[in-house]
Design a protein around this motif. Structure first.
Motif, PDB file in Angstrom:
ATOM      1  N   THR A   4     -12.457 -17.820 -29.565  1.00 50.62           N
ATOM      2  CA  THR A   4     -11.192 -17.376 -30.155  1.00 50.62           C
ATOM      3  C   THR A   4     -10.815 -18.271 -31.323  1.00 50.62           C
ATOM      4  OG1 THR A   4     -10.469 -16.563 -28.013  1.00 50.62           O
ATOM      5  CG2 THR A   4      -8.762 -16.907 -29.665  1.00 50.62           C
ATOM      6  N   LEU A   7     -13.058 -17.536 -34.350  1.00 51.81           N
ATOM      7  CA  LEU A   7     -12.775 -16.239 -34.952  1.00 51.81           C
ATOM      8  C   LEU A   7     -11.366 -16.143 -35.534  1.00 51.81           C
ATOM      9  CD1 LEU A   7     -14.507 -13.840 -32.426  1.00 51.81           C
ATOM     10  CD2 LEU A   7     -15.254 -14.428 -34.726  1.00 51.81           C
ATOM     11  N   SER A   8     -10.560 -17.179 -35.369  1.00 57.34           N
ATOM     12  CA  SER A   8      -9.212 -17.125 -35.936  1.00 57.34           C
ATOM     13  C   SER A   8      -9.299 -17.074 -37.459  1.00 57.34           C
ATOM     14  CB  SER A   8      -8.388 -18.324 -35.470  1.00 57.34           C
ATOM     15  OG  SER A   8      -8.938 -19.519 -35.960  1.00 57.34           O
ATOM     16  N   SER A   9      -8.260 -16.567 -38.086  1.00 54.53           N
ATOM     17  CA  SER A   9      -8.306 -16.262 -39.519  1.00 54.53           C
ATOM     18  C   SER A   9      -8.742 -17.440 -40.385  1.00 54.53           C
ATOM     19  CB  SER A   9      -6.946 -15.741 -39.979  1.00 54.53           C
ATOM     20  OG  SER A   9      -5.954 -16.732 -39.792  1.00 54.53           O
ATOM     21  N   TYR A  11     -10.802 -19.818 -39.735  1.00 56.47           N
ATOM     22  CA  TYR A  11     -12.158 -20.304 -39.509  1.00 56.47           C
ATOM     23  C   TYR A  11     -13.211 -19.201 -39.571  1.00 56.47           C
ATOM     24  CZ  TYR A  11      -9.783 -24.507 -38.168  1.00 56.47           C
ATOM     25  OH  TYR A  11      -8.996 -25.614 -38.184  1.00 56.47           O
ATOM     26  N   TYR A  12     -12.787 -17.966 -39.739  1.00 59.49           N
ATOM     27  CA  TYR A  12     -13.729 -16.838 -39.757  1.00 59.49           C
ATOM     28  C   TYR A  12     -14.797 -17.036 -40.823  1.00 59.49           C
ATOM     29  CZ  TYR A  12     -15.593 -12.130 -39.994  1.00 59.49           C
ATOM     30  OH  TYR A  12     -16.447 -11.058 -39.993  1.00 59.49           O
ATOM     31  N   ASP A  13     -14.367 -17.298 -42.065  1.00 62.63           N
ATOM     32  CA  ASP A  13     -15.339 -17.480 -43.152  1.00 62.63           C
ATOM     33  C   ASP A  13     -16.160 -18.746 -42.988  1.00 62.63           C
ATOM     34  OD1 ASP A  13     -14.717 -15.141 -44.436  1.00 62.63           O
ATOM     35  OD2 ASP A  13     -13.248 -16.056 -45.778  1.00 62.63           O
ATOM     36  N   TYR A  15     -17.093 -20.371 -40.261  1.00 59.40           N
ATOM     37  CA  TYR A  15     -18.064 -20.440 -39.171  1.00 59.40           C
ATOM     38  C   TYR A  15     -18.735 -19.098 -38.883  1.00 59.40           C
ATOM     39  CZ  TYR A  15     -15.981 -24.973 -38.261  1.00 59.40           C
ATOM     40  OH  TYR A  15     -15.531 -26.241 -38.389  1.00 59.40           O
ATOM     41  N   TYR A  16     -17.959 -18.118 -38.504  1.00 60.69           N
ATOM     42  CA  TYR A  16     -18.520 -16.855 -38.032  1.00 60.69           C
ATOM     43  C   TYR A  16     -19.291 -16.125 -39.130  1.00 60.69           C
ATOM     44  CZ  TYR A  16     -18.896 -12.470 -35.507  1.00 60.69           C
ATOM     45  OH  TYR A  16     -19.380 -11.350 -34.882  1.00 60.69           O
ATOM     46  N   LYS A  17     -18.724 -16.000 -40.278  1.00 58.17           N
ATOM     47  CA  LYS A  17     -19.382 -15.290 -41.376  1.00 58.17           C
ATOM     48  C   LYS A  17     -20.679 -15.998 -41.777  1.00 58.17           C
ATOM     49  CE  LYS A  17     -18.074 -12.971 -45.650  1.00 58.17           C
ATOM     50  NZ  LYS A  17     -17.012 -12.813 -46.644  1.00 58.17           N
TER      51      LYS A  17
END
Length: 120
Positions: A4, A7-9, A11-13, A15-17
């Motif tokens: 969570t 994926l928060s706004s 950290y999305y770019d 880490y996740y992206k």
């Protein structure tokens, strides 16, 4: 909870992206290899098995024990790990047979052939 957070706004770019881009690159690398080869044979681990609890104090060394199998999981290609030999100390040595998507039958046949016809 960590998922969570990542994926928060904010950290999305970061880490996740980036992780998705890396996953796509790894999958593409495997796809390129399987254009020329049917299977990949590799060791399962870079070292012999260690005793239970032996590497507990060194998490990096424990992680390195999985280094040859992580890319398989990220790419989504099928693979099987089978015993192929034993060290002079009697420790098992594993062989990983990796195939392209939907080549499970070919992988199982190769494993069976390597094991001398033993049923899997």
């Amino acid at each position: 909870m960590l998922g969570t957070y990542v994926l928060s706004s904010g950290y999305y770019d970061a880490y996740y992206k980036r992780a998705l881009k890396l996953k796509k690159k790894i999958s593409g690398d495997f796809k390129n290899v399987f254009e020329n080869y049917d299977l990949i044979l590799s060791p399962v681990t870079p070292s012999l098995p260690f005793k239970i609890g032996e590497k507990k104090i060194d998490p990096l060394e424990m992680y390195l024990g999985d280094i040859y199998t992580v890319n398989i999981n990220l790419s989504g290609v099928p693979a099987i790990s089978i015993p192929c030999s034993y060290s002079s100390e009697g420790l098992p040595i594993g062989l990983q047979i990796i195939g392209d998507h939907f080549s499970e039958r070919k992988i199982l046949r190769a494993a069976e052939a390597f094991l001398g016809g033993a049923s899997l």
